[in-house]
Enzyme design. Structure first.
Site, PDB file in Angstrom:
ATOM      1  N   ASP A  87       0.835  -1.269   0.012  1.00  0.00           N
ATOM      2  CA  ASP A  87      -0.002  -0.010   0.169  1.00  0.00           C
ATOM      3  C   ASP A  87       0.860   1.247   0.042  1.00  0.00           C
ATOM      4  OD1 ASP A  87      -2.208  -1.633   0.386  1.00  0.00           O
ATOM      5  OD2 ASP A  87      -2.133  -1.868   2.669  1.00  0.00           O
ATOM      6  N   HIS A  94      -4.455  -2.116  -6.145  1.00  0.00           N
ATOM      7  CA  HIS A  94      -3.850  -0.854  -6.487  1.00  0.00           C
ATOM      8  C   HIS A  94      -4.958  -0.112  -6.623  1.00  0.00           C
ATOM      9  CE1 HIS A  94      -0.031  -2.289  -7.059  1.00  0.00           C
ATOM     10  NE2 HIS A  94      -0.017  -2.993  -7.981  1.00  0.00           N
TER      11      HIS A  94
END
Ligand code: GDP
Length: 425
Positions: free
Chosen positions: A12, A40
């Site tokens: 992340d 994503h």
């Protein structure tokens, strides 16, 4: 020319945005590991997309996207993502799937959920996408490759043979209903037909493309500290997110990778369980979580609130080292603009001694963070495009990180959109 974009932390880090940006100047974007267990987030002219299975180059018509042999292919998730893109007017992407990639089977997902439930308070925080059982079966050599979908007899035999054991587990250990092999077989044949036009020898395609001088981008999922060999085992993922593995998982010669861009987050966040030395809690964490990302720090796949923490130089330096980073992309710097002072973890204190080396998991669990404080810049920096226009305190923060990691920061991301970026010479 091959570049890899990989995470230096716990995942992340904002890799999706950087990959999306760099994909614009690439011919090919490849996913080389993992499956739909991470996501994503990409924001572009078509809107906001959370990609789980598709490579981040899918928004560019000139890019060929590849799912390499190292990936864990969830065909249903893939088809859903393609359908969602079509619905929102994105032109059909060029996509190739390796005939050697393996397929996430329904029993992988079932076993993942059943096992997390059985573990109760001791669970790993799996996303329940079947990834750990999938990779376990792959290395146990009872996985199903995409090519098997086109050999019905072989496929049927494999499904029957695997389910003989899996159904015993499901029914006796977990008290769950068994999986019907005939139903799985029929469904897989149908799914195989749907993806058939995309399936090919991607390794052959890549070798040829490299000879032709094509620009290739390798897209990592998660981050270095989640690597099963080098990370915070057993709180890791089940496939290697390292650039070193990218050559294997994509099917390209290792010496072709010329640039390794490690994406580093300006603060820390992590999903799942496991030691997290610079973690913060309560209001301090909530304030950072709500401001993080483009809409708060919540998992792109699960929606779970992420665990939050301050920047950790010990973990990040180690993460960059095991990635073999040649340069860094520092992301989410804008998020810190609300703070009067910004703590940075500069070393760990473990059982009375101080270290700057990232330790093995049993020691990591005992480590306490040692912080150095930096003055904040207290303003919105997201519109700034030149490094020299950043407030002094923001530059000091960036330069301290650069110095403590020892690798140049070439790019700073100061907002979620493509244009929120500062390039450094
Ligand atoms: P990935 O898995 O590494 O791509 O990371 P995520 O998908 O979790 O991306 C992090 C989040 O931050 C996403 O919501 C992005 O849109 C957002 N984002 C990426 N870079 C930046 C940035 O520099 N600033 C801000 N505010 N948000 C960003």
């Amino acid at each position: 020319m091959v570049k890899a974009i990989v995470g230096a932390n716990w995942g992340d880090e904002g890799k999706g945005k950087i990959t999306d940006m760099l994909a614009a100047e690439s011919d090919i974007v490849i996913r080389f590991q993992g499956g739909s267990n991470a996501g994503h987030t990409i924001i572009n002219d078509y809107g906001k997309f959370a990609l789980h299975m598709l490579p981040s180059g899918v928004f560019y018509e000139h890019v060929t996207n590849v799912l390499g042999p190292g990936t864990a292919l969830n065909i249903n998730v893939l088809l859903k993502e393609l359908a969602a893109m079509e619905e929102r007017g994105v032109p059909k992407p060029k996509l190739l799937i390796s005939e050697r990639a393996q397929v996430v089977m329904p029993w992988h997902i079932l076993l993942d959920s059943c096992e997390e439930e059985r573990l109760g308070g001791k669970q790993f925080g799996s996303t329940k996408s079947g990834i750990a059982p999938f990779y376990a079966d792959k290395y146990y050599k009872i996985g199903i490759q995409v090519c098997d979908l086109y050999y019905p007899e072989i496929l049927k035999e494999k499904i029957y043979s695997v389910l003989e054991v899996k159904n015993l587990w499901l029914t006796t250990l977990y008290g769950a209903p068994p999986v019907d092999p005939d139903q799985v077989y029929v469904e897989l044949i149908k799914l195989g037909e749907k993806i058939a036009p995309l399936v090919c020898d991607t390794t052959g395609f890549l070798q040829k493309s490299l000879k032709e001088g094509k620009k290739v981008l390798l897209e990592g999922q998660l981050g270095a500290l989640k690597d099963p060999d080098h990370g915070i085992y057993p709180y890791t993922t089940s496939s290697s997110p390292l650039a070193g593995f990218a050559a294997v998982g994509a099917g390209i010669p290792p010496y072709e990778i010329k640039e390794i861009i490690a994406v580093v987050k300006a603060y820390s966040s992590s999903v799942g369980t496991g030691p997290f030395v610079s973690e913060i809690f309560g209001d301090e964490a909530s304030r950072l979580r709500e401001r993080g990302g483009d809409a708060g720090e919540y998992g792109a796949t699960t929606g779970r609130p992420r665990r939050m923490g301050w920047f950790d130089t010990v973990a990040t330096r180690y993460g960059c080292k095991i990635q073999g980073a040649t340069c860094l992309a520092l992301t989410l710097l804008d998020v810190l603009g609300y703070l009067d002072e910004i703590p940075v973890c500069v070393s760990y204190e473990i059982e009375g001694y101080t270290t700057q080396d990232f330790p093995v998991t049993p020691l990591l669990s005992k480590a306490k963070p040692v912080y150095k404080m930096f003055p904040g810049w207290k303003c919105d920096i997201s519109k700034i495009q030149k490094y020299s226009d950043l407030p002094d305190n923001a530059r000091r923060y960036v330069e301290f990180i650069e110095e403590s990691i020892g690798i140049p920061i070439k790019l700073i991301s100061n907002g979620p959109r493509r244009e929120n970026v500062i390039m450094r010479d």
